[in-house]
Design an enzyme around this catalytic site. Structure first.
Site: not given
Ligand code: GUN
Length: 313
Positions: A66, A110, A133
């Site tokens: 990311k 996350q 998100d």
């Molecule tokens: N962990 C796995 N997929 C995601 C996601 O799309 N967003 C977040 N914040 N954590 C994750």
């Protein structure tokens, strides 16, 4: 449906692969152009704050990706790495600070958070204007209402890839397998927003193979490796595989695999996403789009045309 319908694959051909990596690269490039344009208006690049608590190896890989792709897209990435034993109060205080920080456009926590932390409370504390998100109650409510808001990234990527394969999705029957908050439920609503007819299936659904066979677009988001068999797929259907499952190989190696039994599915589907390399790269692409969208909206500016023209809504 007629023979000319684009969802029907030419007879005798194997499925066309839907290339998520190529789609994501196009989106990343458009976001970069949009971010440079927005930076000139804002006096700074759009900024994404990423919060990672603990040492979960998969989460560390996701966050590294990311950060790298955010920076390549000409946006600022601010990483907050926290120990696994951080207190709930300290984490909530960090979210409050990021909410109040005018220089932060998007906040991503996350998941999963380390045991003992209330992930829901943390996520719900995020300012909906910065909820890249799309997981807060306000964002979920906006999705249900069809109101403007930030949409969840992975399901947005699924809709984008289905459009890339099929064009206009109006009237398509979509069967989504899996009802998670992160993927299945919002995917159902996003396909509904695209004028599809949607069935949301899950572990308690009766005769799932027969139901799946009715789908023009089959979204596999159950988190069970190889669950969707070739005979679950209507000939010529588009199959979107959201699964990222780590499975043990015969020689103790491990590999990632999707929710679809891929090789046999190639002879049934008309279009199919590989896993990995399909939906996976799209999640970050949509996160970058959301960060740009949040930055523009917070400044009262329109979404830069390079990204608006993608039709990633
Ligand atoms: N962990 C796995 N997929 C995601 C996601 O799309 N967003 C977040 N914040 N954590 C994750």
């Amino acid at each position: 449906m007629t023979e000319a319908d684009p969802i029907l694959r030419p007879s005798g051909r194997r499925a066309v692969l839907i290339d998520g990596k190529a789609a994501a690269a196009q989106i990343d490039a458009a976001v970069r152009a949009g971010a440079l344009e927005l930076a000139a208006a804002l006096g700074r690049p759009p900024c994404l704050a990423v919060v990672l608590a603990g040492e979960d190896p998969a989460s560390q890989v996701y966050v590294r990706n990311k950060v790298r792709r955010t920076e390549r897209a000409a946006m600022t990435s601010v990483e907050h790495r926290l120990p696994a034993d951080i207190s709930q109060d300290a984490l909530m205080a960090l979210i409050d600070r990021l909410n109040a920080d005018e220089g932060v456009d998007g906040i991503l926590v996350q998941l999963p958070l380390p045991a003992g932390l209330d992930a829901s409370a943390v996520v719900q504390a995020i300012d909906p204007a910065k909820d890249v998100d799309g997981l807060t109650a306000a964002s979920a409510g906006a999705l249900v209402l069809g109101a403007p808001g930030l949409r969840p990234c992975t399901p947005s990527g699924c809709v984008y890839l289905a459009r890339r394969a099929l064009g206009d999705l109006t009237g398509r029957h979509v069967v989504v397998i899996g009802r998670s908050i992160l993927v299945g439920k919002p995917a159902a609503l996003l396909f509904l927003e695209a004028d599809c007819t949607v069935t949301l299936a899950h572990s308690r659904t009766r005769d799932l193979p027969a139901l799946a066979r009715q789908a023009d677009i089959l979204v596999a988001a159950a988190g069970r490796p190889g669950m969707v068999k070739a005979d679950w797929i209507k000939p010529g259907a588009a199959v979107i595989d959201v699964g990222i499952n780590r499975v043990e190989g015969p020689d103790r190696t491990s590999r990632l695999t999707g929710d679809v039994d891929f090789e046999p599915a190639l002879d049934a589907a008309g279009f199919i996403t590989p896993a990995p390399g399909g939906v996976g790269p799209m999640t970050i692409a949509m996160l970058l789009v959301n960060t740009l969208r949040a930055a523009a909206r917070r400044a009262g500016l329109p979404l830069p045309s390079a990204v608006a023209d993608l039709g990633a809504d």
